[in-house]
Every structure is written in structure tokens, then in C-alpha cells.
Design a protein around this motif. Structure first.
Motif, short mmCIF file in Angstrom:
data_model
loop_
_atom_site.label_atom_id
_atom_site.label_comp_id
_atom_site.label_asym_id
_atom_site.label_seq_id
_atom_site.Cartn_x
_atom_site.Cartn_y
_atom_site.Cartn_z
N VAL A 5 -17.24 -9.80 7.21
CA VAL A 5 -16.76 -9.09 6.03
C VAL A 5 -16.60 -7.62 6.38
O VAL A 5 -17.55 -6.97 6.81
CB VAL A 5 -17.73 -9.27 4.85
CG1 VAL A 5 -17.26 -8.47 3.64
CG2 VAL A 5 -17.86 -10.75 4.50
N LEU A 6 -15.41 -7.11 6.17
CA LEU A 6 -15.09 -5.73 6.52
C LEU A 6 -14.99 -4.94 5.21
O LEU A 6 -13.99 -5.01 4.50
CB LEU A 6 -13.77 -5.70 7.30
CG LEU A 6 -13.43 -4.46 8.11
CD1 LEU A 6 -12.50 -4.81 9.26
CD2 LEU A 6 -12.76 -3.41 7.23
N GLY A 7 -16.07 -4.22 4.89
CA GLY A 7 -16.12 -3.46 3.65
C GLY A 7 -17.11 -4.05 2.68
O GLY A 7 -17.37 -5.27 2.69
N ILE A 53 -11.21 -8.76 4.46
CA ILE A 53 -11.06 -7.31 4.36
C ILE A 53 -11.14 -6.89 2.89
O ILE A 53 -10.34 -7.31 2.06
CB ILE A 53 -9.73 -6.85 4.99
CG1 ILE A 53 -9.74 -7.16 6.49
CG2 ILE A 53 -9.50 -5.36 4.75
CD1 ILE A 53 -8.45 -6.83 7.20
N ALA A 54 -12.14 -6.05 2.59
CA ALA A 54 -12.38 -5.60 1.22
C ALA A 54 -12.55 -4.10 1.18
O ALA A 54 -13.53 -3.57 0.65
CB ALA A 54 -13.61 -6.30 0.65
N TRP A 57 -6.15 -2.08 8.55
CA TRP A 57 -7.21 -2.93 9.09
C TRP A 57 -6.76 -4.38 9.28
O TRP A 57 -7.29 -5.08 10.15
CB TRP A 57 -8.46 -2.82 8.23
CG TRP A 57 -9.11 -1.49 8.49
CD1 TRP A 57 -9.07 -0.38 7.70
CD2 TRP A 57 -9.82 -1.12 9.67
NE1 TRP A 57 -9.72 0.66 8.30
CE2 TRP A 57 -10.20 0.24 9.52
CE3 TRP A 57 -10.19 -1.78 10.84
CZ2 TRP A 57 -10.92 0.93 10.50
CZ3 TRP A 57 -10.91 -1.10 11.81
CH2 TRP A 57 -11.26 0.23 11.63
N CYS A 58 -5.77 -4.80 8.52
CA CYS A 58 -5.15 -6.10 8.82
C CYS A 58 -4.53 -6.07 10.22
O CYS A 58 -4.71 -7.01 11.02
CB CYS A 58 -4.07 -6.43 7.79
SG CYS A 58 -4.68 -7.07 6.22
N VAL A 114 -7.43 -11.07 3.14
CA VAL A 114 -7.48 -9.67 2.70
C VAL A 114 -7.33 -9.59 1.20
O VAL A 114 -6.60 -10.39 0.58
CB VAL A 114 -6.39 -8.84 3.41
CG1 VAL A 114 -4.99 -9.38 3.14
CG2 VAL A 114 -6.47 -7.36 3.01
N GLU A 115 -8.01 -8.64 0.60
CA GLU A 115 -7.88 -8.41 -0.83
C GLU A 115 -6.45 -8.01 -1.17
O GLU A 115 -5.71 -7.49 -0.33
CB GLU A 115 -8.86 -7.34 -1.30
CG GLU A 115 -10.20 -7.88 -1.76
CD GLU A 115 -10.08 -8.95 -2.82
OE1 GLU A 115 -9.26 -8.81 -3.76
OE2 GLU A 115 -10.80 -9.96 -2.71
N LYS A 116 -6.10 -8.22 -2.42
CA LYS A 116 -4.76 -7.86 -2.87
C LYS A 116 -4.69 -6.38 -3.22
O LYS A 116 -5.71 -5.78 -3.57
CB LYS A 116 -4.36 -8.74 -4.07
CG LYS A 116 -5.38 -8.73 -5.23
CD LYS A 116 -5.27 -7.51 -6.10
CE LYS A 116 -6.25 -7.48 -7.23
NZ LYS A 116 -6.27 -6.21 -7.96
#
Length: 341
Positions: free
Chosen positions: A16-18, A79-80, A89-90, A102-104
Motif C-alpha cells: 500500500v502506497l500512502g 496507490i492512495a 506513482w502509477c 490506484v484510487e480514482k
């Protein structure tokens, strides 16, 4: 507690990134509950944040996003981080050989979006946006009722996603990180239009309510017209009483989804159908739309599910958002620009 399969492919190991609130409240619990995913690490630039969130979900903490991407113990990342950092970051995660959820919105404009799609294809990695609401079965029910002619010919879609104003230091008010209502809550009514009636929409009107003190838009309205002749009025904002609903009006009736975008996994949302013959309320079984995204992502990574269709729909959403921004930059804005509170 996680229930992992004893046979079949190994769960996708997710870093989890973030440490965004959505990760703690909804996505991490879904990744734990989904048999196909296993969250193993949480990264933050702040050791304390990484440690606290990792401990809550039985993961190892990692200080620094780059260290997470270099970790051979992960297959994929969720990715958050703030929206303005999603594309960066993507791209780094895909370049490091990681699959990406990834979050929207996964990108803030079509140039970013197209570049990410090309990179995912070149690296042979899954890129999926966390379009959780689209997985909920209430929307398939609505579409089936339309197709069955329950409301005659569909004419108008009205959709709203709005919430009360947040604290002044909320990340949604950071213009330098792509904050603002359009890219946040505006995503949902735009997504509903694409989900229910396809991607072929023209923007025929749009206004944004801009707060000069915050430096971002805090709400707005969008008018769309589809290739099939359906009109859409979409409303969104941060200065409203909470509402997350849509209604499709046809030549012979209406269909209303009252908890359309963020229903809790324990809620049975109701779809109401009204017409000349009276009205019917259809209760939809509770459904965890975040867990559904986790399952779709795992299947795509494991090669048993498709993701190109999900990504194409996300691209349409980015294109529509960009068209709205283009419209509002060219057209006079009748809403007075405010200095904030």
C-alpha cells in the motif's frame, strides 16, 4: 480475519502506497477479506504513519514510496496518495514491474491517462482504477430495468454526489495536488452517466463554483447529451447536505437509486421504480464493492480476469472530466466566485 485458499494461485501480495483515510477504512479491509489478495506492506514518507497503519492490518511498515517499489516481497501496489500524484506513482510502479490498483481518478487529464495505458501495455502489467461503485449490483439492476422497458424510452439522467464542507486543511482543498470537487465527488455522477448509457456524451453546459481562498472548485453542475438522445444533469460539491443518488426518467416512468455511490457493505440499498401502474421498491442484497474491486484486480493479475474494459471506462471518465474543464474555461461562469469563509 482473512480466509486464504488452500489451492489455486497464490494471493497477490499487495503493498500500500500512502496512508489515506480511504485505504484504512475501506480498501485495506477489502484486501484482507479478499482470498485473492494479501496486503503485506504499507509505505508512507512518515515512519509513524506507516507503522500505525501497518500494525492495524498485520503488515510490515516501509518508510518511503521508492523503498516499497523496490521490495521483492510485493507483486502489486495499491496507490492512495493525493490525486495530483496518481500518475507519477502509477508510472513509477509500472516501471518497477508492479501491477497497479490506484484510487480514482487514475489521471487528471487524457495525456497522463494515455501515457499510463501505453506504459502498462509495454510492461505487461495490470493497471486498474478503484472504480468501486461500478461493481455494485444495483447498477446492473437499473440497467436491466431500463432494457426491459419498465420506464419506456429513457430521457433524462439526474445524478448527485455531494457532501458537507471539510476541515480547511483537508487534502481535497490542495490545488497543487489536483484537489477540488470535480475530480473528487464529480467523478461519481460522471461515472454513472458512462456506466448506465455508455461513453458517447457531449458536454453542452457546465459551471464550477470556485473558492478563491482555497484555490479550488467546491462544486458545480454539468449538462450532457448522449448520442442516443439522453440528457444528463450532474451535480456535485463539498458545500452540500450529503447525497449520493441518481434517477433515470423515461417516457413512462422513473427509476431511482438512493444510495448509489458509497453504500456500506452491510446496507441493502433500494431501487425504486415508478410509473402509471404504481411504484415498486426492489431491495438489493448487501454487497462489498471494495472487496469486488480487490477480487477483480486479483483475477486480472493472475490471468483469469479481464481489465482492459475497466481501464477503457476509466479513460472515458477522464476524457469527460477534461471536456468539462475545457468548457468552463471557455464559457462565462454565472456563479459568483467567492473568497471563502
Amino acid at each position: 480475519m482473512s480466509h486464504r485458499p488452500t489451492g489455486g494461485p497464490a494471493p497477490v501480495r499487495v503493498g500500500v502506497l500512502g496512508c489515506a483515510d480511504i485505504a484504512r477504512r475501506r480498501t485495506l479491509p477489502a484486501l484482507v477479506a479478499c482470498p485473492g489478495t494479501e496486503p503485506v506492506a504499507v509505505a508512507s514518507r512518515t515512519p509513524v504513519k506507516a507503522g500505525a497503519l501497518a500494525a492495524e492490518f498485520g503488515c510490515r511498515p516501509v518508510t518511503g514510496y521508492e523503498r516499497l517499489l523496490a521490495d521483492d516481497g510485493i507483486d502489486a501496489v495499491y496507490i492512495a496518495v493525493p490525486a495530483g500524484l496518481h500518475a507519477e506513482w502509477c508510472a513509477k510502479a509500472l516501471s518497477a514491474g508492479r501491477h497497479v490498483l490506484v484510487e480514482k481518478p487514475f489521471a487528471v487529464d487524457t495525456a497522463e491517462a494515455d501515457a499510463l495505458v501505453d506504459l502498462a501495455g509495454a510492461r505487461g502489467r495490470v493497471l486498474m482504477e478503484n472504480r468501486m461503485f461500478a461493481r455494485h449490483p444495483q447498477h446492473a439492476l437499473v440497467r436491466s430495468l431500463i432494457d426491459a422497458g419498465r420506464i419506456g424510452e429513457p430521457k433524462v439522467l439526474t445524478a448527485t454526489m455531494a457532501m458537507p464542507r471539510r476541515a480547511p486543511d483537508d487534502i481535497r482543498y490542495r490545488g497543487d495536488l489536483a484537489g477540488g470537487a470535480l475530480l473528487d465527488v464529480g467523478y461519481y455522477p460522471i461515472g454513472a452517466a458512462v456506466l448506465l448509457f455508455g461513453p458517447d456524451w457531449d458536454v453542452v453546459g457546465a459551471v464550477l463554483d470556485h473558492d478563491d481562498r482555497l484555490g479550488v472548485d467546491t462544486g458545480g453542475d454539468i449538462l450532457l447529451r448522449s448520442a442516443g438522445g439522453v440528457s444528463a444533469h450532474l451535480t456535485f460539491g463539498f458545500d452540500h447536505y450529503y447525497r449520493a443518488a441518481y434517477q433515470v426518467r423515461g417516457s413512462a416512468g422513473t427509476i431511482t437509486a438512493e444510495r448509489a455511490f458509497t453504500p456500506p457493505p452491510t446496507l441493502s440499498p433500494t431501487v425504486r421504480v415508478e410509473g402509471a401502474g404504481g411504484h415498486t421498491e426492489i431491495s438489493v442484497s448487501p454487497f462489498d464493492q471494495f472487496r469486488a474491486v480487490a477480487a477483480d484486480f486479483a483475477a486480472a493479475v493472475q490471468g483469469t480476469g479481464e481489465w482492459a474494459g475497466h481501464l477503457a471506462t476509466s479513460l472515458h471518465g477522464v476524457a469527460l472530466t477534461e471536456a468539462v474543464l475545457t468548457w468552463t474555461s471557455l464559457a462565462p461562469q454565472p456563479i459568483r466566485r467567492r473568497s471563502g469563509r
